[in-house]
Structures are given as C-alpha cells and as structure tokens.
Design a protein around this motif. Sequence first.
Motif, short mmCIF file in Angstrom:
data_model
loop_
_atom_site.label_atom_id
_atom_site.label_comp_id
_atom_site.label_asym_id
_atom_site.label_seq_id
_atom_site.Cartn_x
_atom_site.Cartn_y
_atom_site.Cartn_z
N THR A 3 39.39 52.05 25.24
CA THR A 3 40.92 51.40 25.46
C THR A 3 40.42 49.99 26.04
OG1 THR A 3 42.22 53.32 25.11
CG2 THR A 3 43.15 51.34 26.12
N GLY A 4 39.62 50.41 27.32
CA GLY A 4 39.38 49.11 28.48
C GLY A 4 38.81 48.01 27.29
N TRP A 5 37.84 48.38 26.59
CA TRP A 5 37.17 47.47 26.11
C TRP A 5 37.78 46.69 24.86
CZ3 TRP A 5 32.80 51.50 26.02
CH2 TRP A 5 31.65 50.97 26.93
N VAL A 6 38.67 47.38 24.07
CA VAL A 6 39.27 46.52 23.00
C VAL A 6 40.56 45.85 23.74
CG1 VAL A 6 38.87 48.71 21.26
CG2 VAL A 6 40.93 48.77 22.67
N SER A 7 41.13 46.24 24.96
CA SER A 7 42.07 45.42 25.55
C SER A 7 41.51 44.32 26.10
CB SER A 7 42.53 46.38 26.87
OG SER A 7 43.34 47.42 26.43
N ILE A 8 40.41 44.30 26.72
CA ILE A 8 39.71 43.10 26.88
C ILE A 8 39.56 42.12 25.97
CG2 ILE A 8 37.50 42.05 27.87
CD1 ILE A 8 37.19 44.54 29.75
N VAL A 16 41.45 25.27 32.54
CA VAL A 16 42.58 25.40 33.12
C VAL A 16 43.60 26.01 32.43
CG1 VAL A 16 44.40 24.28 34.61
CG2 VAL A 16 42.03 23.62 34.87
N VAL A 17 44.03 25.71 31.10
CA VAL A 17 44.92 26.06 30.17
C VAL A 17 44.48 27.48 29.88
CG1 VAL A 17 45.92 25.66 27.89
CG2 VAL A 17 45.55 23.67 29.20
N LYS A 18 43.35 27.57 29.64
CA LYS A 18 42.83 28.90 29.13
C LYS A 18 43.15 29.94 30.21
CE LYS A 18 39.64 28.02 25.30
NZ LYS A 18 38.40 28.70 24.69
N VAL A 19 42.80 29.55 31.31
CA VAL A 19 43.11 30.44 32.56
C VAL A 19 44.49 30.81 32.85
CG1 VAL A 19 42.87 30.57 35.30
CG2 VAL A 19 40.93 29.59 33.82
N ILE A 20 45.12 30.00 32.67
CA ILE A 20 46.72 30.08 32.70
C ILE A 20 47.27 30.94 31.53
CG2 ILE A 20 49.02 29.05 32.52
CD1 ILE A 20 47.84 26.65 33.77
N ILE A 21 46.90 30.81 30.32
CA ILE A 21 47.31 31.58 29.41
C ILE A 21 46.70 33.17 29.50
CG2 ILE A 21 46.83 32.20 26.75
CD1 ILE A 21 46.61 29.09 26.45
N ALA A 22 45.39 33.22 29.94
CA ALA A 22 44.82 34.54 30.24
C ALA A 22 45.67 35.22 31.41
CB ALA A 22 43.28 34.38 30.62
N VAL A 23 46.10 34.55 32.39
CA VAL A 23 46.92 35.31 33.62
C VAL A 23 48.21 35.87 32.75
CG1 VAL A 23 48.20 34.80 35.36
CG2 VAL A 23 45.72 34.04 35.48
N VAL A 24 48.91 34.94 31.93
CA VAL A 24 50.11 35.27 31.20
C VAL A 24 49.97 36.44 30.35
CG1 VAL A 24 51.84 34.32 29.72
CG2 VAL A 24 51.02 33.06 31.49
N VAL A 25 48.86 36.46 29.65
CA VAL A 25 48.58 37.32 28.55
C VAL A 25 48.41 38.61 29.54
CG1 VAL A 25 47.34 38.66 26.98
CG2 VAL A 25 47.77 36.15 26.80
N ILE A 26 47.53 38.81 30.30
CA ILE A 26 47.36 39.74 31.33
C ILE A 26 48.40 40.64 31.98
CG2 ILE A 26 45.79 40.75 33.30
CD1 ILE A 26 43.61 38.64 32.62
N GLY A 27 49.23 39.50 32.21
CA GLY A 27 50.61 40.00 33.10
C GLY A 27 51.46 40.64 32.30
N LEU A 28 51.58 40.24 30.81
CA LEU A 28 52.46 40.93 29.71
C LEU A 28 51.81 41.89 29.39
CD1 LEU A 28 53.32 37.75 27.38
CD2 LEU A 28 55.11 38.84 29.18
N LEU A 29 50.62 42.33 29.14
CA LEU A 29 49.90 43.47 28.87
C LEU A 29 50.13 44.57 30.11
CD1 LEU A 29 46.58 42.32 26.87
CD2 LEU A 29 48.71 43.42 26.11
N THR A 30 49.85 44.04 31.43
CA THR A 30 50.36 44.89 32.53
C THR A 30 51.78 45.43 32.44
OG1 THR A 30 48.48 43.68 33.68
CG2 THR A 30 50.15 45.02 34.95
N LEU A 31 52.70 44.46 32.49
CA LEU A 31 54.05 45.10 32.28
C LEU A 31 54.31 46.22 31.11
CD1 LEU A 31 56.00 41.66 32.83
CD2 LEU A 31 55.60 43.73 34.53
N LEU A 32 53.79 45.65 29.86
CA LEU A 32 53.63 46.72 28.77
C LEU A 32 53.04 48.25 29.20
CD1 LEU A 32 54.58 47.32 26.01
CD2 LEU A 32 52.25 46.24 25.19
N ASN A 33 51.96 47.90 29.78
CA ASN A 33 51.36 49.37 30.37
C ASN A 33 51.98 50.17 31.20
OD1 ASN A 33 48.97 49.51 28.50
ND2 ASN A 33 47.92 47.94 29.71
N LYS A 34 52.70 49.26 32.14
CA LYS A 34 53.48 49.81 33.19
C LYS A 34 54.69 50.56 32.62
CE LYS A 34 55.60 48.97 37.77
NZ LYS A 34 55.96 47.77 38.44
N VAL A 42 45.83 51.00 17.79
CA VAL A 42 46.75 49.84 17.54
C VAL A 42 45.99 48.54 17.99
CG1 VAL A 42 49.08 49.07 18.28
CG2 VAL A 42 48.98 51.26 17.72
N GLU A 43 45.33 48.71 19.26
CA GLU A 43 44.90 47.34 19.39
C GLU A 43 43.70 46.97 18.78
OE1 GLU A 43 45.67 46.90 24.33
OE2 GLU A 43 43.97 48.20 23.71
#
Length: 250
Positions: A157-162, A183-201, A233-234
Amino acid sequence: MTSFSETFRSMWRSKFRIVNILLVIYLLLLVVTLGGQLWSDGWANLDFTSASGVGFGWGLVAFIWLTVQTECDYVSDTYRLFPATNATVYLAGLATTVVAFAYLAAIRLGILGLGLIFEHRNSGLGQMIHETARHMGADEWHWAILVGLLLVALTITGWVSITLIHFLVNVASAFLPNGRNRVVKVIIAVVVIGLLTLLNKWLGALQTQFMAHQALQTSLIYLLVIAVIWAAVEIWVNIYLLRRWVEARY
C-alpha cells in the motif's frame, strides 16, 4: 503484445542489481563486524547472530531505492514504448519491486537463521528467539502470520500510494501555467499528500470505531482486508492515470 512475464523479466534487471548491491555492502559490513569481534573478544565469544543485525536500516534503504527506481520506470520511454498494456507495465513494475524486496528480506533472514544454527543458542538474541518460538502456541502463530501478512499489505500500500501521489502531481501540474516548474510541483505534492493524509485519518477513525469491541485477531483480519481493498483501489486508479494522463519522459 508483450506478455506479463516478458515485461517482468525486463523490469526485474534493474531491481535485481539494486538488491545485489545492497547485499554485497551488507556482507562486507558483516565480515568487518565479525572481524572486529574476533579481534577483540576471540573466537569463543563470536556472536554471529548479533553481528548479522549490522544492516538494521537496510530495509528502509532498499524500500526508498526500489521506490525511486519504480517511479522512474513508470515514466521511462524504455518501458512505456513496450508493446504491452499500461496495466501490464504497471503491475510488472509493482511485482518486481515486491519480489526484489522479498528477495533481500529472505537473504537477510537466511543469514540470521544460519547464525542461530551455528551458535547453538549461545547468544542472547538466539536464546530469546528460540525460547519465544518454543513457547508459541497455535493462537500465537496465527497472530504472527496475520501480522506478517498485514505488514506485507501495508508495504505494498505504501508503494502504490507513493505512485498515486507521483501520478497526481504529474497530472495536476500539466493543467497549470509553468507546469514543469519544480516549485509548482512541490506545492501540488504537499496538497495531494495533505488530502490523502486527511482521507487516511478519516478511514482510520472509522476503523477504530468499527473494531473497538473486536478481538485482537479479528481486528487484524479486518485491518488486513481493508489494507488489501485500499491497495486494490489505488492500483486501479494508478493504472487509469497511467493509461490516460501520465506520459513518458523522452
């Protein structure tokens, strides 16, 4: 069309090379550690079992290195131009990563097992392992198997999530001005990781409420099933993104 087995063999070479490099370094460290023990404590006090733990962090190094290689493979024109479906390429990449990691773990466990055999339970770690195994009943073995399967499922799951984060960043950045900007990619990555973290929480909170009054083994079974479904699913989403939106880098 190129078959799964042919794609697997092609993508396996780079993973096999990575694991062999790590194993050679590990064996060199093991020899140096044993040489130091032999020099300071003598042959009678040689502790092969403890020395075999010298590469304790090798699993994390292998996880990261294999992850980087896998993500490069998914956007490599070498593999994307194969006469194979995107699902075949993706699943072959994931399978080679899992097999390579299992290969490394098997060699490490084999070396540890040889240490336990040669030392005849003389080391403290060897005595602890032998005593634990000797007193384990059927329930304890079932629990250990479930924990092992859960760890495997969580690792996959860790691999497919990455990979999901990687693909989503690529897709999202393609629709923005200066989408290639780091810089744009870093911002997008932070947003995506944040959304996935909230979903996992949120999913974790639901799991906790659902399993609050369940027995330990039953809870482990539920967690295993949830991890497998979540990974499936992932994987489906990753294959869809790979087919529709993620392009190769030439």
